[in-house]
Design an enzyme around this catalytic site. Sequence first.
Site, mmCIF file in Angstrom:
data_model
loop_
_atom_site.group_PDB
_atom_site.id
_atom_site.type_symbol
_atom_site.label_atom_id
_atom_site.label_comp_id
_atom_site.label_asym_id
_atom_site.label_seq_id
_atom_site.Cartn_x
_atom_site.Cartn_y
_atom_site.Cartn_z
ATOM 1 C CB ILE A 154 3.262 -2.331 -7.417
ATOM 2 C CG1 ILE A 154 2.702 -3.547 -8.154
ATOM 3 C CG2 ILE A 154 2.449 -1.068 -7.741
ATOM 4 C CD1 ILE A 154 1.352 -4.046 -7.635
ATOM 5 N NE ARG A 155 2.864 3.438 -6.580
ATOM 6 C CZ ARG A 155 2.562 3.510 -5.291
ATOM 7 N NH1 ARG A 155 3.336 4.158 -4.465
ATOM 8 N NH2 ARG A 155 1.471 2.953 -4.831
ATOM 9 N N GLY A 207 0.853 -1.184 0.000
ATOM 10 C CA GLY A 207 0.000 0.000 0.000
ATOM 11 C C GLY A 207 0.879 1.221 0.000
ATOM 12 C CD GLU A 208 2.544 5.818 -0.114
ATOM 13 O OE1 GLU A 208 2.573 5.384 -1.281
ATOM 14 O OE2 GLU A 208 3.562 6.245 0.460
ATOM 15 C CB SER A 209 5.321 2.972 4.008
ATOM 16 O OG SER A 209 6.012 3.928 3.221
ATOM 17 C CD GLU A 256 0.432 -8.774 -1.648
ATOM 18 O OE1 GLU A 256 1.419 -9.533 -1.581
ATOM 19 O OE2 GLU A 256 0.531 -7.536 -1.651
ATOM 20 C CB CYS A 312 5.260 -3.815 -1.363
ATOM 21 S SG CYS A 312 5.774 -2.520 -2.501
ATOM 22 C CG HIS A 367 2.659 -6.358 -4.134
ATOM 23 N ND1 HIS A 367 1.883 -5.776 -3.157
ATOM 24 C CD2 HIS A 367 3.444 -5.372 -4.615
ATOM 25 C CE1 HIS A 367 2.191 -4.501 -3.045
ATOM 26 N NE2 HIS A 367 3.135 -4.229 -3.920
HETATM 27 N N1 GLN Z 1 5.980 3.010 -2.575
HETATM 28 C C1 GLN Z 1 5.094 2.559 -1.531
HETATM 29 C C2 GLN Z 1 5.519 3.108 -0.169
HETATM 30 O O1 GLN Z 1 6.435 3.828 -0.068
HETATM 31 C C3 GLN Z 1 5.046 1.043 -1.480
HETATM 32 C C4 GLN Z 1 4.364 0.514 -2.726
HETATM 33 C C5 GLN Z 1 3.610 -0.772 -2.529
HETATM 34 O O2 GLN Z 1 3.343 -1.242 -1.429
HETATM 35 N N2 GLN Z 1 3.209 -1.342 -3.650
HETATM 36 O O3 GLN Z 1 4.925 2.825 0.807
#
Ligand code: GLN
Length: 240
Positions: free
Chosen positions: A169-170, A67-69, A221, A99, A219
């Site tokens: 993913i990113r 997700g987004e940390s 999952e 991630c 990921h």
């Molecule tokens: N770039 C996201 C972050 O900094 C992580 C990306 C992801 O979980 N797919 O949290």
Amino acid sequence: MTSSVASARPAPAAGPASTRPVHIGVLALQGDFREHLRAVHALGGTASAVRRPTELDALDGLIIPGGESTTMDKLSRSFGLAEPLRERIAGGLPVYGSCAGLIMLADRVADPSTDRDGNPQQTFGGLDVTVRRNAFGRQRESFETDLQFSGLTSVHDGGQPAPVHAVFIRAPWVEQAGEAVQVLARFPGPPAPPDQELADPTGRIVAVRSGNVLATSFHPEVNGEHRIHELFIRIIRGEA
Ligand code: GLN
């Protein structure tokens, strides 16, 4: 959500390690927690969403999703979850992070984002690593590749586990890992620029384990690659 059921659940009966049922919490503040819940169910485990400190009580293990940390950091602090989580992880609760989950487990973030007052993002910690966020760069925001992964048991043709098909993913990578950290997979990318002291000429570290803490840059999952969750369940059971 079935989260309240988790705390009422009786302790699992003692039995042979390989059949002991496990109950796994998935941090559900933000991100792709549903995919992790599905992956655990697909392996015959039970799993519930975790949003409140009390929901940590009856868990055998916890997954921190992608997700987004920065959002997970903010929400976990405002929900009063960050401190109890830090304590449980430090106390040995088995945890798997994918991630953004890897970022939340890292003791150090190389390039933390900062809030309006300039305070850097915080993590739960537990893994003696430095991570770099969005490390693969804009050109490679998201990609898929096959990776050799240590510690998997499912053996296919030729006696070797098939490579793990990994979706990035990113994604972050692990830029530096402490001595107690086991490297499970590397992305065999180009060597790092010479100005990066911690460059690893053999590839970027994308999966690690330290004791009960497991983390991947990618990921599993999202694409039905259940062997990483299987490994996590074996770690919980003390079989790996
Ligand atoms: N770039 C996201 C972050 O900094 C992580 C990306 C992801 O979980 N797919 O949290």
